[in-house]
Design a protein around this motif. Structure first.
Motif, PDB file in Angstrom:
ATOM      1  N   GLY A  88       0.813  -1.212   0.000  1.00  0.00           N
ATOM      2  CA  GLY A  88       0.000   0.000   0.000  1.00  0.00           C
ATOM      3  C   GLY A  88       0.844   1.258   0.000  1.00  0.00           C
ATOM      4  N   GLY A  89       0.191   2.385   0.279  1.00  0.00           N
ATOM      5  CA  GLY A  89       0.915   3.645   0.275  1.00  0.00           C
ATOM      6  C   GLY A  89       0.037   4.801   0.725  1.00  0.00           C
ATOM      7  N   GLN A  90       0.650   5.957   0.857  1.00  0.00           N
ATOM      8  CA  GLN A  90      -0.065   7.181   1.217  1.00  0.00           C
ATOM      9  C   GLN A  90      -0.661   7.774  -0.056  1.00  0.00           C
ATOM     10  OE1 GLN A  90       2.489  10.267   2.703  1.00  0.00           O
ATOM     11  NE2 GLN A  90       0.813  11.702   3.101  1.00  0.00           N
ATOM     12  N   SER A  91      -1.920   8.197  -0.010  1.00  0.00           N
ATOM     13  CA  SER A  91      -2.560   8.716  -1.219  1.00  0.00           C
ATOM     14  C   SER A  91      -3.181  10.088  -0.967  1.00  0.00           C
ATOM     15  CB  SER A  91      -3.628   7.749  -1.725  1.00  0.00           C
ATOM     16  OG  SER A  91      -4.737   7.703  -0.855  1.00  0.00           O
ATOM     17  N   LEU A  92      -3.243  10.858  -2.038  1.00  0.00           N
ATOM     18  CA  LEU A  92      -3.917  12.159  -2.015  1.00  0.00           C
ATOM     19  C   LEU A  92      -4.275  12.530  -3.439  1.00  0.00           C
ATOM     20  CD1 LEU A  92      -1.469  15.140  -1.929  1.00  0.00           C
ATOM     21  CD2 LEU A  92      -0.595  12.801  -1.912  1.00  0.00           C
ATOM     22  N   PHE A  93      -5.132  13.549  -3.595  1.00  0.00           N
ATOM     23  CA  PHE A  93      -5.543  14.027  -4.903  1.00  0.00           C
ATOM     24  C   PHE A  93      -4.951  15.409  -5.173  1.00  0.00           C
ATOM     25  CE2 PHE A  93      -9.229  11.319  -3.711  1.00  0.00           C
ATOM     26  CZ  PHE A  93      -9.195  10.430  -4.787  1.00  0.00           C
ATOM     27  N   VAL A  94      -4.541  15.623  -6.416  1.00  0.00           N
ATOM     28  CA  VAL A  94      -4.157  16.966  -6.833  1.00  0.00           C
ATOM     29  C   VAL A  94      -5.412  17.846  -6.777  1.00  0.00           C
ATOM     30  CG1 VAL A  94      -3.318  18.394  -8.744  1.00  0.00           C
ATOM     31  CG2 VAL A  94      -2.320  16.124  -8.337  1.00  0.00           C
ATOM     32  N   GLY A  95      -5.330  18.958  -6.070  1.00  0.00           N
ATOM     33  CA  GLY A  95      -6.462  19.873  -5.991  1.00  0.00           C
ATOM     34  C   GLY A  95      -7.343  19.708  -4.773  1.00  0.00           C
ATOM     35  N   GLN A  96      -7.117  18.643  -3.974  1.00  0.00           N
ATOM     36  CA  GLN A  96      -7.923  18.526  -2.761  1.00  0.00           C
ATOM     37  C   GLN A  96      -7.461  19.583  -1.759  1.00  0.00           C
ATOM     38  OE1 GLN A  96      -6.529  14.458  -1.379  1.00  0.00           O
ATOM     39  NE2 GLN A  96      -6.333  15.522   0.570  1.00  0.00           N
ATOM     40  N   ARG A  97      -8.276  19.861  -0.802  1.00  0.00           N
ATOM     41  CA  ARG A  97      -7.916  20.878   0.189  1.00  0.00           C
ATOM     42  C   ARG A  97      -6.621  20.484   0.917  1.00  0.00           C
ATOM     43  NH1 ARG A  97     -13.484  20.915   0.558  1.00  0.00           N
ATOM     44  NH2 ARG A  97     -13.455  19.224   2.080  1.00  0.00           N
ATOM     45  N   GLY A  98      -5.646  21.393   0.896  1.00  0.00           N
ATOM     46  CA  GLY A  98      -4.396  21.171   1.618  1.00  0.00           C
ATOM     47  C   GLY A  98      -3.404  20.246   0.941  1.00  0.00           C
ATOM     48  N   TRP A  99      -3.599  19.948  -0.369  1.00  0.00           N
ATOM     49  CA  TRP A  99      -2.749  18.947  -1.010  1.00  0.00           C
ATOM     50  C   TRP A  99      -1.294  19.373  -1.116  1.00  0.00           C
ATOM     51  CZ3 TRP A  99      -0.421  19.130  -6.034  1.00  0.00           C
ATOM     52  CH2 TRP A  99      -0.674  20.292  -6.758  1.00  0.00           C
ATOM     53  N   THR A 100      -1.037  20.677  -1.314  1.00  0.00           N
ATOM     54  CA  THR A 100       0.351  21.113  -1.438  1.00  0.00           C
ATOM     55  C   THR A 100       1.102  20.972  -0.110  1.00  0.00           C
ATOM     56  OG1 THR A 100      -0.306  23.418  -1.037  1.00  0.00           O
ATOM     57  CG2 THR A 100      -0.171  22.685  -3.340  1.00  0.00           C
ATOM     58  N   ASP A 101       0.424  21.228   0.991  1.00  0.00           N
ATOM     59  CA  ASP A 101       1.069  21.070   2.306  1.00  0.00           C
ATOM     60  C   ASP A 101       1.382  19.604   2.576  1.00  0.00           C
ATOM     61  OD1 ASP A 101       0.902  23.801   2.780  1.00  0.00           O
ATOM     62  OD2 ASP A 101      -1.048  23.645   3.787  1.00  0.00           O
ATOM     63  N   ILE A 102       0.472  18.719   2.185  1.00  0.00           N
ATOM     64  CA  ILE A 102       0.710  17.282   2.384  1.00  0.00           C
ATOM     65  C   ILE A 102       1.945  16.840   1.611  1.00  0.00           C
ATOM     66  CG2 ILE A 102      -0.238  14.964   2.021  1.00  0.00           C
ATOM     67  CD1 ILE A 102      -3.051  16.206   2.296  1.00  0.00           C
ATOM     68  N   LEU A 103       2.071  17.322   0.351  1.00  0.00           N
ATOM     69  CA  LEU A 103       3.217  16.922  -0.472  1.00  0.00           C
ATOM     70  C   LEU A 103       4.521  17.515   0.057  1.00  0.00           C
ATOM     71  CD1 LEU A 103       2.044  16.865  -4.200  1.00  0.00           C
ATOM     72  CD2 LEU A 103       2.720  14.957  -2.745  1.00  0.00           C
ATOM     73  N   ARG A 104       4.477  18.741   0.512  1.00  0.00           N
ATOM     74  CA  ARG A 104       5.707  19.341   1.064  1.00  0.00           C
ATOM     75  C   ARG A 104       6.200  18.547   2.269  1.00  0.00           C
ATOM     76  NH1 ARG A 104       3.173  24.356  -0.567  1.00  0.00           N
ATOM     77  NH2 ARG A 104       4.484  25.356  -2.161  1.00  0.00           N
ATOM     78  N   GLU A 105       5.263  18.046   3.045  1.00  0.00           N
ATOM     79  CA  GLU A 105       5.633  17.229   4.204  1.00  0.00           C
ATOM     80  C   GLU A 105       6.212  15.883   3.762  1.00  0.00           C
ATOM     81  OE1 GLU A 105       6.171  16.249   8.166  1.00  0.00           O
ATOM     82  OE2 GLU A 105       5.578  18.187   7.307  1.00  0.00           O
ATOM     83  N   ALA A 106       5.643  15.315   2.681  1.00  0.00           N
ATOM     84  CA  ALA A 106       6.077  13.992   2.214  1.00  0.00           C
ATOM     85  C   ALA A 106       7.380  14.051   1.422  1.00  0.00           C
ATOM     86  CB  ALA A 106       4.981  13.366   1.356  1.00  0.00           C
ATOM     87  N   CYS A 107       7.634  15.179   0.751  1.00  0.00           N
ATOM     88  CA  CYS A 107       8.780  15.278  -0.168  1.00  0.00           C
ATOM     89  C   CYS A 107       9.902  16.105   0.440  1.00  0.00           C
ATOM     90  CB  CYS A 107       8.334  15.866  -1.501  1.00  0.00           C
ATOM     91  SG  CYS A 107       7.054  14.925  -2.334  1.00  0.00           S
ATOM     92  N   ARG A 108      10.395  15.684   1.567  1.00  0.00           N
ATOM     93  CA  ARG A 108      11.457  16.428   2.239  1.00  0.00           C
ATOM     94  C   ARG A 108      12.837  16.110   1.677  1.00  0.00           C
ATOM     95  NH1 ARG A 108      10.097  16.765   8.715  1.00  0.00           N
ATOM     96  NH2 ARG A 108       8.147  17.946   8.533  1.00  0.00           N
ATOM     97  N   ASP A 109      12.895  15.267   0.645  1.00  0.00           N
ATOM     98  CA  ASP A 109      14.189  14.922   0.048  1.00  0.00           C
ATOM     99  C   ASP A 109      14.720  16.029  -0.861  1.00  0.00           C
ATOM    100  OD1 ASP A 109      11.933  14.208  -1.572  1.00  0.00           O
ATOM    101  OD2 ASP A 109      13.293  13.168  -2.946  1.00  0.00           O
ATOM    102  N   VAL A 110      13.889  17.035  -1.157  1.00  0.00           N
ATOM    103  CA  VAL A 110      14.335  18.199  -1.948  1.00  0.00           C
ATOM    104  C   VAL A 110      13.958  19.474  -1.189  1.00  0.00           C
ATOM    105  CG1 VAL A 110      14.268  17.096  -4.217  1.00  0.00           C
ATOM    106  CG2 VAL A 110      12.175  18.124  -3.283  1.00  0.00           C
ATOM    107  N   PRO A 111      14.742  20.549  -1.344  1.00  0.00           N
ATOM    108  CA  PRO A 111      14.454  21.767  -0.578  1.00  0.00           C
ATOM    109  C   PRO A 111      13.217  22.517  -1.052  1.00  0.00           C
ATOM    110  CG  PRO A 111      16.342  22.089  -2.036  1.00  0.00           C
ATOM    111  CD  PRO A 111      16.021  20.630  -2.069  1.00  0.00           C
ATOM    112  N   ASP A 112      12.854  22.349  -2.343  1.00  0.00           N
ATOM    113  CA  ASP A 112      11.736  23.116  -2.890  1.00  0.00           C
ATOM    114  C   ASP A 112      11.003  22.247  -3.921  1.00  0.00           C
ATOM    115  OD1 ASP A 112       9.955  25.032  -3.683  1.00  0.00           O
ATOM    116  OD2 ASP A 112      11.399  26.225  -4.826  1.00  0.00           O
ATOM    117  N   ILE A 113       9.696  22.079  -3.764  1.00  0.00           N
ATOM    118  CA  ILE A 113       8.935  21.253  -4.721  1.00  0.00           C
ATOM    119  C   ILE A 113       8.020  22.102  -5.599  1.00  0.00           C
ATOM    120  CG2 ILE A 113       8.991  19.207  -3.251  1.00  0.00           C
ATOM    121  CD1 ILE A 113       5.969  19.781  -2.676  1.00  0.00           C
ATOM    122  N   THR A 114       8.309  23.411  -5.684  1.00  0.00           N
ATOM    123  CA  THR A 114       7.460  24.290  -6.495  1.00  0.00           C
ATOM    124  C   THR A 114       7.373  23.807  -7.930  1.00  0.00           C
ATOM    125  OG1 THR A 114       8.038  26.181  -5.104  1.00  0.00           O
ATOM    126  CG2 THR A 114       7.103  26.651  -7.275  1.00  0.00           C
ATOM    127  N   GLY A 115       8.522  23.424  -8.509  1.00  0.00           N
ATOM    128  CA  GLY A 115       8.527  22.932  -9.882  1.00  0.00           C
ATOM    129  C   GLY A 115       7.737  21.650 -10.039  1.00  0.00           C
TER     130      GLY A 115
END
Length: 358
Positions: free
Chosen positions: A80-107
């Motif tokens: 299994g895995g952690q799931s989310l939808f693009v565009g759901q409420r708070g999705w960018t914050d969830i991804l920033r928390e999950a993707c700490r392997d890079v300093p900036d995920i704006t791109g």
């Protein structure tokens, strides 16, 4: 999830763990990744039909969404895995928390928004749309083969051979047709398409947007020509579908009713796609046979809407065709446990119904 581990990408699934497994050591994969974050670059991206219990996650009404699944263990998707939808409420914050392997995920967020705007994950359209927005991604991310590209070029060449007569002032040859096809299917709208632009009296962004959507319509037209015989087989084999361990006659009768209803729905969807494509065919005939550039010009200006409509319709029947053949390989009788038969039939019906509602 475990079944996805055995499959490549499809029009509904971008299987990035499989891409890493097959191409992770290639220089192009390391130099031009789809996402800078390895967490995202090894996730599963899925065009997901929203169910009633998904809708509360969004502020707007929608039928489909782009789902991201970050596997707990890439070597065993069954965990299994952690799931989310693009565009759901708070999705960018969830991804920033999950993707700490890079300093900036704006791109990476920008790439996800581009993917979310597409009607499907068809590799040709995904590649071209990313390039159109300035993202040069390694070819290994796109499942379309060189053979498929050559088939599409041949198909498009046959479609637009008459157009060269207009674009090149009546002086046509195989070279002109081939040049126009390559220009049309290339990433950039450049001077090679200037004769066509003059013929249609279009300028700047309107011409670029129109050509991109025209390319999408041609891609879906080619794809439908490949899908149509496959769908005939699916409709025929649906009639032979056998559910094992059926508990009672009422269940058997209900399955038969749903199966017949689905067969009719697939045929209706095919006819709907054909009618949509006929809008393009009529405009193109007006241009090439009747010399009415205005009709085709109007088509190009409205092509983005037609492009999205075709994407939704063909995405639904492509899913049915590809999953059916994955589950029931050619030459084997279509037999499955009764619960799985229910799941398959309900999934196919929901795919068609939600597209029609959308």
């Amino acid at each position: 999830m475990r079944a996805l581990q055995k499959t490549a990408s499809t029009s509904r699934v971008l299987n990035l763990p499989a891409v890493e497994m097959q191409s992770g050591t290639r220089p192009e994969y390391l130099e031009s990744p789809l996402f800078r974050s390895r967490v995202l670059n090894t996730a599963l991206i899925i065009k997901h039909r929203l169910r009633p219990d998904d809708s509360y996650l969004f502020d707007d009404a929608r039928a489909t969404a782009t789902k991201i699944i970050i596997p707990f263990e890439r070597s065993d998707l069954g965990l299994g895995g952690q799931s989310l939808f693009v565009g759901q409420r708070g999705w960018t914050d969830i991804l920033r928390e999950a993707c700490r392997d890079v300093p900036d995920i704006t791109g990476d967020l920008r790439v996800l928004r581009i993917i979310d705007a597409l009607p499907s994950l068809d590799p040709f359209l995904l590649r071209e749309n990313l390039r159109r927005h300035g993202h040069r991604v390694a070819p290994c991310y796109f499942a379309i083969s060189q053979a498929d590209m050559e088939q599409m070029q041949s198909f498009v060449g046959g479609q637009i051979s008459e157009l060269t007569r207009l674009a090149y002032d009546g002086k046509t040859s195989a070279n002109e047709t081939g040049s126009l096809v390559k220009a049309l299917l290339s990433t950039d709208v450049d001077e090679r398409l200037e004769p066509l632009r003059r013929t249609l009296v279009l300028e700047g962004e309107s011409f670029r947007e129109g050509v991109f959507s025209w390319k999408g319509v041609l891609y879906y037209k080619w794809m439908f020509s490949v899908l149509e015989p496959q769908l005939r087989s699916v409709v025929r084999e649906l009639g032979d579908l056998v559910a094992s361990r059926v508990p009672d006659p009422d269940t058997a009768s209900h399955i038969d009713t749903v199966r017949k209803r689905l067969q009719r729905s697939i045929l209706l969807q095919k006819r709907d796609v054909q009618r949509t494509l006929e809008v393009y065919n009529d405009a193109f005939r007006d241009l090439t046979i009747n010399g009415k550039a205005q009709a085709f010009r109007a088509f190009l200006l409205s092509a983005p809407e037609l492009f999205l409509s075709l994407g939704e319709k063909i995405g639904a029947i492509s899913h049915i065709s590809s999953f059916w053949r994955y589950r029931f390989p050619a030459g084997r009788p279509p037999v499955a446990p009764v619960d799985e038969v229910y799941d398959i039939l309900n999934d196919f019906e929901a795919s068609l119904q939600r597209q029609q509602e959308a």
